[in-house]
Design a protein around this motif. Sequence first.
Motif, PDB file in Angstrom:
ATOM      1  N   THR A  68      93.039 -73.782 -49.515  1.00  0.00           N
ATOM      2  CA  THR A  68      93.661 -74.929 -48.851  1.00  0.00           C
ATOM      3  C   THR A  68      95.008 -75.210 -49.494  1.00  0.00           C
ATOM      4  O   THR A  68      95.162 -75.147 -50.718  1.00  0.00           O
ATOM      5  N   HIS A  69      95.966 -75.502 -48.655  1.00  0.00           N
ATOM      6  CA  HIS A  69      97.307 -75.824 -49.115  1.00  0.00           C
ATOM      7  C   HIS A  69      97.809 -77.000 -48.293  1.00  0.00           C
ATOM      8  O   HIS A  69      97.819 -76.943 -47.066  1.00  0.00           O
ATOM      9  N   ARG A  70      98.173 -78.071 -48.948  1.00  0.00           N
ATOM     10  CA  ARG A  70      98.687 -79.234 -48.209  1.00  0.00           C
ATOM     11  C   ARG A  70      99.843 -79.849 -48.978  1.00  0.00           C
ATOM     12  O   ARG A  70      99.914 -79.805 -50.208  1.00  0.00           O
ATOM     13  N   MET A  71     100.742 -80.426 -48.232  1.00  0.00           N
ATOM     14  CA  MET A  71     101.888 -81.107 -48.821  1.00  0.00           C
ATOM     15  C   MET A  71     101.487 -82.539 -49.178  1.00  0.00           C
ATOM     16  O   MET A  71     100.834 -83.230 -48.389  1.00  0.00           O
ATOM     17  N   VAL A  72     101.833 -82.965 -50.373  1.00  0.00           N
ATOM     18  CA  VAL A  72     101.550 -84.338 -50.796  1.00  0.00           C
ATOM     19  C   VAL A  72     102.823 -85.179 -50.861  1.00  0.00           C
ATOM     20  O   VAL A  72     102.768 -86.398 -51.008  1.00  0.00           O
ATOM     21  N   ALA A  73     103.975 -84.539 -50.751  1.00  0.00           N
ATOM     22  CA  ALA A  73     105.265 -85.247 -50.712  1.00  0.00           C
ATOM     23  C   ALA A  73     106.309 -84.271 -50.176  1.00  0.00           C
ATOM     24  O   ALA A  73     106.145 -83.054 -50.305  1.00  0.00           O
ATOM     25  N   PRO A  74     107.322 -84.738 -49.518  1.00  0.00           N
ATOM     26  CA  PRO A  74     107.677 -86.158 -49.321  1.00  0.00           C
ATOM     27  C   PRO A  74     106.864 -86.807 -48.203  1.00  0.00           C
ATOM     28  O   PRO A  74     106.330 -86.117 -47.328  1.00  0.00           O
ATOM     29  N   ALA A  75     106.779 -88.110 -48.250  1.00  0.00           N
ATOM     30  CA  ALA A  75     106.126 -88.873 -47.192  1.00  0.00           C
ATOM     31  C   ALA A  75     106.987 -88.807 -45.935  1.00  0.00           C
ATOM     32  O   ALA A  75     108.185 -88.517 -45.995  1.00  0.00           O
ATOM     33  N   PRO A  76     106.398 -89.060 -44.773  1.00  0.00           N
ATOM     34  CA  PRO A  76     107.176 -89.030 -43.523  1.00  0.00           C
ATOM     35  C   PRO A  76     108.417 -89.923 -43.605  1.00  0.00           C
ATOM     36  O   PRO A  76     108.337 -91.092 -43.984  1.00  0.00           O
ATOM     37  N   GLY A  77     109.555 -89.332 -43.317  1.00  0.00           N
ATOM     38  CA  GLY A  77     110.817 -90.067 -43.333  1.00  0.00           C
ATOM     39  C   GLY A  77     111.474 -90.175 -44.689  1.00  0.00           C
ATOM     40  O   GLY A  77     112.651 -90.550 -44.779  1.00  0.00           O
ATOM     41  N   GLU A  78     110.737 -89.842 -45.762  1.00  0.00           N
ATOM     42  CA  GLU A  78     111.286 -90.014 -47.114  1.00  0.00           C
ATOM     43  C   GLU A  78     112.423 -89.049 -47.399  1.00  0.00           C
ATOM     44  O   GLU A  78     113.418 -89.413 -48.033  1.00  0.00           O
ATOM     45  N   ALA A  79     112.301 -87.821 -46.931  1.00  0.00           N
ATOM     46  CA  ALA A  79     113.304 -86.810 -47.258  1.00  0.00           C
ATOM     47  C   ALA A  79     114.675 -87.146 -46.687  1.00  0.00           C
ATOM     48  O   ALA A  79     115.703 -86.734 -47.240  1.00  0.00           O
ATOM     49  N   GLU A  80     114.681 -87.893 -45.572  1.00  0.00           N
ATOM     50  CA  GLU A  80     115.959 -88.232 -44.943  1.00  0.00           C
ATOM     51  C   GLU A  80     116.644 -89.413 -45.609  1.00  0.00           C
ATOM     52  O   GLU A  80     117.824 -89.694 -45.364  1.00  0.00           O
ATOM     53  N   ALA A  81     115.899 -90.122 -46.469  1.00  0.00           N
ATOM     54  CA  ALA A  81     116.465 -91.302 -47.122  1.00  0.00           C
ATOM     55  C   ALA A  81     117.429 -90.894 -48.230  1.00  0.00           C
ATOM     56  O   ALA A  81     117.324 -89.804 -48.805  1.00  0.00           O
ATOM     57  N   PRO A  82     118.403 -91.742 -48.569  1.00  0.00           N
ATOM     58  CA  PRO A  82     119.348 -91.424 -49.644  1.00  0.00           C
ATOM     59  C   PRO A  82     118.638 -91.250 -50.993  1.00  0.00           C
ATOM     60  O   PRO A  82     117.559 -91.795 -51.215  1.00  0.00           O
ATOM     61  N   GLY A  83     119.253 -90.516 -51.879  1.00  0.00           N
ATOM     62  CA  GLY A  83     118.721 -90.365 -53.229  1.00  0.00           C
ATOM     63  C   GLY A  83     117.900 -89.103 -53.393  1.00  0.00           C
ATOM     64  O   GLY A  83     117.819 -88.247 -52.513  1.00  0.00           O
ATOM     65  N   LEU A  84     117.293 -89.010 -54.564  1.00  0.00           N
ATOM     66  CA  LEU A  84     116.544 -87.813 -54.958  1.00  0.00           C
ATOM     67  C   LEU A  84     115.085 -87.906 -54.508  1.00  0.00           C
ATOM     68  O   LEU A  84     114.430 -88.938 -54.689  1.00  0.00           O
ATOM     69  N   HIS A  85     114.571 -86.812 -53.968  1.00  0.00           N
ATOM     70  CA  HIS A  85     113.157 -86.729 -53.585  1.00  0.00           C
ATOM     71  C   HIS A  85     112.667 -85.317 -53.903  1.00  0.00           C
ATOM     72  O   HIS A  85     113.448 -84.372 -53.980  1.00  0.00           O
ATOM     73  N   PHE A  86     111.358 -85.177 -54.070  1.00  0.00           N
ATOM     74  CA  PHE A  86     110.767 -83.870 -54.368  1.00  0.00           C
ATOM     75  C   PHE A  86     109.732 -83.505 -53.318  1.00  0.00           C
ATOM     76  O   PHE A  86     108.947 -84.361 -52.887  1.00  0.00           O
ATOM     77  N   ALA A  87     109.714 -82.258 -52.948  1.00  0.00           N
ATOM     78  CA  ALA A  87     108.620 -81.720 -52.153  1.00  0.00           C
ATOM     79  C   ALA A  87     107.514 -81.294 -53.115  1.00  0.00           C
ATOM     80  O   ALA A  87     107.780 -80.597 -54.097  1.00  0.00           O
ATOM     81  N   ARG A  88     106.289 -81.730 -52.860  1.00  0.00           N
ATOM     82  CA  ARG A  88     105.158 -81.419 -53.738  1.00  0.00           C
ATOM     83  C   ARG A  88     103.969 -80.999 -52.881  1.00  0.00           C
ATOM     84  O   ARG A  88     103.790 -81.489 -51.763  1.00  0.00           O
ATOM     85  N   ASP A  89     103.157 -80.105 -53.445  1.00  0.00           N
ATOM     86  CA  ASP A  89     101.999 -79.639 -52.694  1.00  0.00           C
ATOM     87  C   ASP A  89     100.798 -79.441 -53.613  1.00  0.00           C
ATOM     88  O   ASP A  89     100.924 -79.447 -54.840  1.00  0.00           O
ATOM     89  N   ARG A  90      99.628 -79.242 -52.982  1.00  0.00           N
ATOM     90  CA  ARG A  90      98.372 -79.054 -53.708  1.00  0.00           C
ATOM     91  C   ARG A  90      97.677 -77.815 -53.153  1.00  0.00           C
ATOM     92  O   ARG A  90      97.662 -77.587 -51.939  1.00  0.00           O
ATOM     93  N   PHE A  91      97.082 -77.031 -54.061  1.00  0.00           N
ATOM     94  CA  PHE A  91      96.467 -75.766 -53.685  1.00  0.00           C
ATOM     95  C   PHE A  91      95.079 -75.667 -54.299  1.00  0.00           C
ATOM     96  O   PHE A  91      94.877 -76.033 -55.453  1.00  0.00           O
ATOM     97  N   ALA A  92      94.101 -75.173 -53.532  1.00  0.00           N
ATOM     98  CA  ALA A  92      92.748 -74.949 -54.052  1.00  0.00           C
ATOM     99  C   ALA A  92      92.168 -73.714 -53.382  1.00  0.00           C
ATOM    100  O   ALA A  92      92.485 -73.417 -52.220  1.00  0.00           O
ATOM    101  N   MET A  93      91.319 -72.973 -54.111  1.00  0.00           N
ATOM    102  CA  MET A  93      90.755 -71.762 -53.513  1.00  0.00           C
ATOM    103  C   MET A  93      89.417 -71.399 -54.141  1.00  0.00           C
ATOM    104  O   MET A  93      89.097 -71.814 -55.265  1.00  0.00           O
TER     105      MET A  93
END
Length: 304
Positions: A68-93
């Motif tokens: 399983t692989h899912r994104m935990v960030a950015p939240a909807p709309g967060e990436a378009e907002a000004p400032g710094l943001h990170f894409a984060r994900d979670r993996f399990a197998m």
Amino acid sequence: MSEAAFRDLYRRLRDQAPEGGEYRRGALERLTPERVAAAAAGVRSGRTVSLAAPIETTAGPDDPEPATHRMVAPAPGEAEAPGLHFARDRFAMNVHGDADSHLDALCHVIFDGELYGGVPASSVTPDGADALTVDLVRDGIVGRGVLLDIPRLRGVPWLEPGDTVTAEDLAAAEAAQEVTTGPGDLLFVRVGHRRRRRSLGAWDAAQARAGLHPEAMPFLAERRVAALGSDGNNDTAPSPVAEVPFPVHVLAVHAMGLHLMDYLDFEELVPVCEQLGRWHFLCVIAPLRLPAATGSPVNPIAVL
């Protein structure tokens, strides 16, 4: 093969196996610094090739519990907002499934109440294993890899599920490819599992797959290899030993102290070996550092 014949073979291979040294590293004791240096000195082109398949995240007949692989960030709309943001994900197998490339630690196989080297099976608890874990190879497995291509030897694209690779096949592949497996080598045996899967689609590999016959294992003992990998499970299904479902796992891991790599992918490596006219290479294997784990996803890299 009868259970009695299998157990006799098991005892013979166990008696020939290295003691594993102070840290019970099994057959990896044969992988000396001198042999690692010699393998590195054999690099010619500098070309690198992955021996792992892409991790599966979609359920299939051979993978009912996919990673399983899912994104935990950015939240909807967060990436378009000004400032710094990170894409984060979670993996399990499920590490020991029938689809993803993985390494089996020496604590993976329990047979007659023991692990490799007579370690009690009670050392494996609900919280993890206390001995013979992936942590034994935290510094990696690096050495001379040798690929023996059995479908190429037989003139077929792949071995059919249920077919077995014999010691005679391995010796004939060495002769045909002009390569000899030696002490401390990392032996890789191609049965064509990945090519068949891509050509015909996935099937229930737990019930039917090509692999090594138990009687091929003395070949590995004679050559004194340090580890074994295949593009299948290494074991044939149905098992040639009715009373033992995974006889090659028992012989390799439990009797001989070999780390196994299951469901690798050699389809990119084969044409490179053919082009260069050499079937041996420096191989670098770096499992995850999972101190209590019985296995790890793995991405071996061949350097030619």
